[in-house]
Design an enzyme around this catalytic site. Structure first.
Site, PDB file in Angstrom:
ATOM      1  N   GLU A   2       1.272 -46.899 -37.765  1.00 56.03           N
ATOM      2  CA  GLU A   2       1.841 -46.032 -39.048  1.00 56.03           C
ATOM      3  C   GLU A   2       2.118 -46.685 -40.104  1.00 56.03           C
ATOM      4  O   GLU A   2       2.140 -46.301 -41.223  1.00 56.03           O
ATOM      5  CB  GLU A   2       2.907 -45.189 -38.542  1.00 56.03           C
ATOM      6  CG  GLU A   2       4.151 -45.880 -38.106  1.00 56.03           C
ATOM      7  CD  GLU A   2       4.298 -46.373 -36.731  1.00 56.03           C
ATOM      8  OE1 GLU A   2       5.464 -46.624 -36.361  1.00 56.03           O
ATOM      9  OE2 GLU A   2       3.324 -46.264 -36.026  1.00 56.03           O
TER      10      GLU A   2
ATOM     11  N   CYS B  80       5.366 -48.561 -29.204  1.00 56.31           N
ATOM     12  CA  CYS B  80       6.435 -49.447 -29.000  1.00 56.31           C
ATOM     13  C   CYS B  80       7.354 -49.026 -27.862  1.00 56.31           C
ATOM     14  O   CYS B  80       6.786 -48.996 -26.651  1.00 56.31           O
ATOM     15  CB  CYS B  80       7.218 -49.769 -30.347  1.00 56.31           C
ATOM     16  SG  CYS B  80       8.162 -51.140 -30.517  1.00 56.31           S
ATOM     17  N   TYR B  81       8.391 -48.514 -28.422  1.00 58.92           N
ATOM     18  CA  TYR B  81       9.427 -48.011 -27.113  1.00 58.92           C
ATOM     19  C   TYR B  81       8.686 -46.559 -26.512  1.00 58.92           C
ATOM     20  O   TYR B  81       8.998 -46.825 -25.157  1.00 58.92           O
ATOM     21  CB  TYR B  81      10.722 -47.371 -27.797  1.00 58.92           C
ATOM     22  CG  TYR B  81      11.523 -46.752 -26.657  1.00 58.92           C
ATOM     23  CD1 TYR B  81      12.543 -47.685 -26.028  1.00 58.92           C
ATOM     24  CD2 TYR B  81      11.620 -45.732 -26.202  1.00 58.92           C
ATOM     25  CE1 TYR B  81      13.381 -47.313 -24.982  1.00 58.92           C
ATOM     26  CE2 TYR B  81      12.362 -44.957 -25.138  1.00 58.92           C
ATOM     27  CZ  TYR B  81      13.231 -46.049 -24.521  1.00 58.92           C
ATOM     28  OH  TYR B  81      14.309 -45.576 -23.724  1.00 58.92           O
TER      29      TYR B  81
ATOM     30  N   HIS C 139       2.731 -50.889 -34.169  1.00 59.70           N
ATOM     31  CA  HIS C 139       2.973 -50.005 -35.089  1.00 59.70           C
ATOM     32  C   HIS C 139       1.952 -49.504 -35.919  1.00 59.70           C
ATOM     33  O   HIS C 139       1.686 -50.265 -37.049  1.00 59.70           O
ATOM     34  CB  HIS C 139       4.373 -49.989 -35.946  1.00 59.70           C
ATOM     35  CG  HIS C 139       5.474 -49.944 -35.152  1.00 59.70           C
ATOM     36  ND1 HIS C 139       5.949 -48.846 -34.741  1.00 59.70           N
ATOM     37  CD2 HIS C 139       6.344 -51.035 -34.451  1.00 59.70           C
ATOM     38  CE1 HIS C 139       7.254 -49.098 -34.018  1.00 59.70           C
ATOM     39  NE2 HIS C 139       7.425 -50.676 -33.794  1.00 59.70           N
TER      40      HIS C 139
ATOM     41  N   GLY D 121      17.568 -29.359 -61.886  1.00 61.21           N
ATOM     42  CA  GLY D 121      16.594 -30.107 -62.813  1.00 61.21           C
ATOM     43  C   GLY D 121      15.866 -31.189 -62.123  1.00 61.21           C
ATOM     44  O   GLY D 121      14.984 -31.716 -62.718  1.00 61.21           O
ATOM     45  N   GLY D 122      16.372 -31.524 -61.136  1.00 57.31           N
ATOM     46  CA  GLY D 122      15.527 -32.628 -60.312  1.00 57.31           C
ATOM     47  C   GLY D 122      14.445 -31.927 -59.707  1.00 57.31           C
ATOM     48  O   GLY D 122      14.396 -30.771 -59.727  1.00 57.31           O
ATOM     49  N   VAL D 123      13.533 -32.629 -58.978  1.00 54.95           N
ATOM     50  CA  VAL D 123      12.284 -32.286 -58.518  1.00 54.95           C
ATOM     51  C   VAL D 123      12.431 -31.264 -57.353  1.00 54.95           C
ATOM     52  O   VAL D 123      11.958 -30.297 -57.286  1.00 54.95           O
ATOM     53  CB  VAL D 123      11.587 -33.616 -58.173  1.00 54.95           C
ATOM     54  CG1 VAL D 123      10.049 -33.067 -57.145  1.00 54.95           C
ATOM     55  CG2 VAL D 123      11.344 -34.345 -59.051  1.00 54.95           C
TER      56      VAL D 123
ATOM     57  N   SER E 297      13.945 -27.997 -58.485  1.00 54.19           N
ATOM     58  CA  SER E 297      13.114 -27.263 -59.629  1.00 54.19           C
ATOM     59  C   SER E 297      11.721 -26.345 -58.757  1.00 54.19           C
ATOM     60  O   SER E 297      11.424 -25.705 -59.250  1.00 54.19           O
ATOM     61  CB  SER E 297      12.559 -28.223 -60.603  1.00 54.19           C
ATOM     62  OG  SER E 297      13.663 -28.813 -61.358  1.00 54.19           O
TER      63      SER E 297
END
Length: 512
Positions: free
Chosen positions: A171, A82-83, A169, A224-226, A229
């Site tokens: 992706e 693109c750009y 694009h 305690g979040g991923v 942890s």
């Protein structure tokens, strides 16, 4: 592990992270750097391939971002998107102008060079995703058109500098042969080898942590979040008891959260965790506060105070570990020109000056899905690894209006029922984020011939890939009816339940 890498030069595209993901999914390491990265640093990275991203600028404007032309003399294959395509064309004498017909969405790409390595194995008339206002009107003298659409030059090749360019694009998932095109660039053109796996990453990271820490100690704020942890588990695997985790129970956590964290990481993984019960001090500071931003600042500041107090009680701690992941790093970079700093990221930010720590961020090169893979390889239970995102301020921003212990307890019970019912019905992993919001609204109800005047709660469930946009989850009516019956019958304090069917945008996933 990075000797076979691809680097993406960032011109401000919203799809940058997707490019890096697609390359990594092929088993090749990819990282995003600002377009202004000095040529010397690019050489130091020894990339096998370079991708120039899209971006919102127009190459014919005076302040549009540029790159050092020496990059084309390094002998490294380049793919401009693109750009990136427009920039290469502009730099080599072509012309770019505002398109009479801007393309946004799916477009049929017709391949002109059937022998192009970039389009190897890709059928003619394939669908690719367009998103552009400008396009190439006059090709650069040394370029060859290798694909087009009904309205634009879709792809070009510069033989002298081994540079390929696409207006579309590859992706994004809407490009049906996008992954194949990227694979062609990575393997057929840049000649990369597969060397990026979570197993290799774990081994190399553990080795680096051991060498960095030595006989010193590391402190980590465990939420305690991923992210935190997995970071804690990785550090513990490397240095054992030299890691100390501080878990702050602020009274705004989900039901039994502190117990779950202590059981999984304290007992099962034998981590050294200090659990601090700070519910009373947090709720005292939040008394009569309704503004969401004020609540966030109070909760953040109080967490820092509690964490700092506990840190001062420890000896010989020289390192502070954080669960920073790659999107946090990218969003924290201020790129001059095409994009702005989205947020400054620190899991534990603003610590007092007397706490002088060296920072360790073992996950800073990983995307969220890669973090989850590391967690599984380290043996963290699936129900902890696959947890939905939970905001730093916790229930403090899911209780609209002022926060009290009574409201937090009511919300905890309702939220727990919703989450457990999603798990029981096999729906938890089909949605991206689900929770309950408690409104500062009471209404009349009837329970057992008795008049009630209690709170209204809202079920919120959203589906998303990147959390930039989201749709509301189309959960089955019979499931919603079951959840409603359970919450209204079992949670004292709620007598009315609604379901949020707002998408993002215009709404956000969280209510505050």
């Amino acid at each position: 592990m990075k000797e076979q890498s691809v680097i993406i030069l960032d011109f401000g595209s919203q799809y940058n992270q997707l490019i890096a993901r697609r390359v990594r999914e092929l088993g090749v390491y990819a990282e995003i750097v600002p377009f202004s990265e000095p040529i010397e640093k690019i050489i130091e990275r020894k990339p096998k391939g370079i991708i120039l991203s899209g971006g919102p600028s127009s190459v014919y404007e005076n302040e549009s971002p540029r790159i050092d032309p020496k990059i084309f003399t390094l002998g490294i294959p380049i793919l401009g998107t693109c750009y990136g395509m427009q920039l290469v064309t502009h730099l080599f004498g072509g012309k770019v102008a505002r398109a009479n017909k801007q393309e946004f969405g799916k477009a049929k790409v017709i391949i002109d060079d059937k022998n192009s390595l970039l389009f190897d194995g890709i059928p003619d008339n394939s669908i690719f995703w367009m998103s552009h206002n400008d396009h190439v009107t006059d090709m650069a003298p040394d370029s060859i058109k290798i694909a087009h659409t009904d309205s634009c030059i879709a792809a070009t090749y510069f033989p002298k500098i081994n540079t390929y360019c696409t207006q579309f694009h590859s992706e994004v998932t809407h490009s049906e042969y996008g992954a194949k095109l990227i694979s062609n660039f990575v393997f057929n053109i840049a000649k990369c080898e597969k060397n990026w796996s979570m197993g290799n990453y774990i081994e190399e990271t553990i080795k680096n942590i051991k060498e960095t820490v030595g006989d010193k100690k590391v402190l980590l704020g465990l939420s305690g979040g991923v992210d935190s942890s997995v970071a804690a588990t990785l550090l513990h695997r490397a240095i054992g008891d030299k890691l100390t985790c501080i878990f702050v129970d602020n009274g705004l956590l989900r039901k039994d959260e502190a117990k779950k964290v202590m059981d999984v990481y304290g007992k099962n993984f034998s981590m050294n965790i200090k659990c601090v019960n700070a519910e009373e001090r947090f709720l005292t500071k939040l008394k009569d506060v309704s503004d969401p931003e004020t609540k966030r600042k109070i909760i953040g500041a109080e967490f820092i105070d509690v964490f700092a107090e506990e840190a001062r009680k420890l000896n010989n701690v020289e390192f502070l570990a954080q669960g920073t992941i790659y999107p946090d790093v990218i969003e924290s970079q201020s790129v001059k020109g095409p994009s702005q700093t989205i947020k400054s990221h620190h899991n534990v930010g603003g610590l007092p000056k007397d706490l002088k720590f060296t920072l360790i961020e073992p996950l800073r090169e990983l995307f969220k899905d890669e973090v989850r893979k590391v967690g599984r390889e380290l043996g963290i239970p699936d129900d902890m690894v696959d947890r939905h995102p939970f905001p730093g301020p916790g229930l403090g921003i899911r209780i609209l209006g002022d926060v009290t212990k009574e409201k937090a307890d009511i919300l905890r019970e309702a939220d727990n029922i919703f989450i457990e019912e999603l798990r029981s019905a096999g729906l938890y992993n089909t949605v991206s984020q689900a929770f309950v919001v408690l409104l500062p609204v009471k209404s009349v109800g009837v329970m057992g011939d008795m008049r009630t005047y209690e709170y209204t709660a809202v079920l919120r469930s959203a589906n998303t890939i990147d959390f930039m946009t989201a749709t509301w989850s189309h959960l089955p009516y019979d499931f919603l009816e079951n959840v409603s019956n359970k919450i209204l019958n079992e949670v004292k304090g709620i007598n009315r339940l609604t379901y949020d069917i707002s998408s993002k945008p215009p709404a956000t996933i969280e209510w505050e």
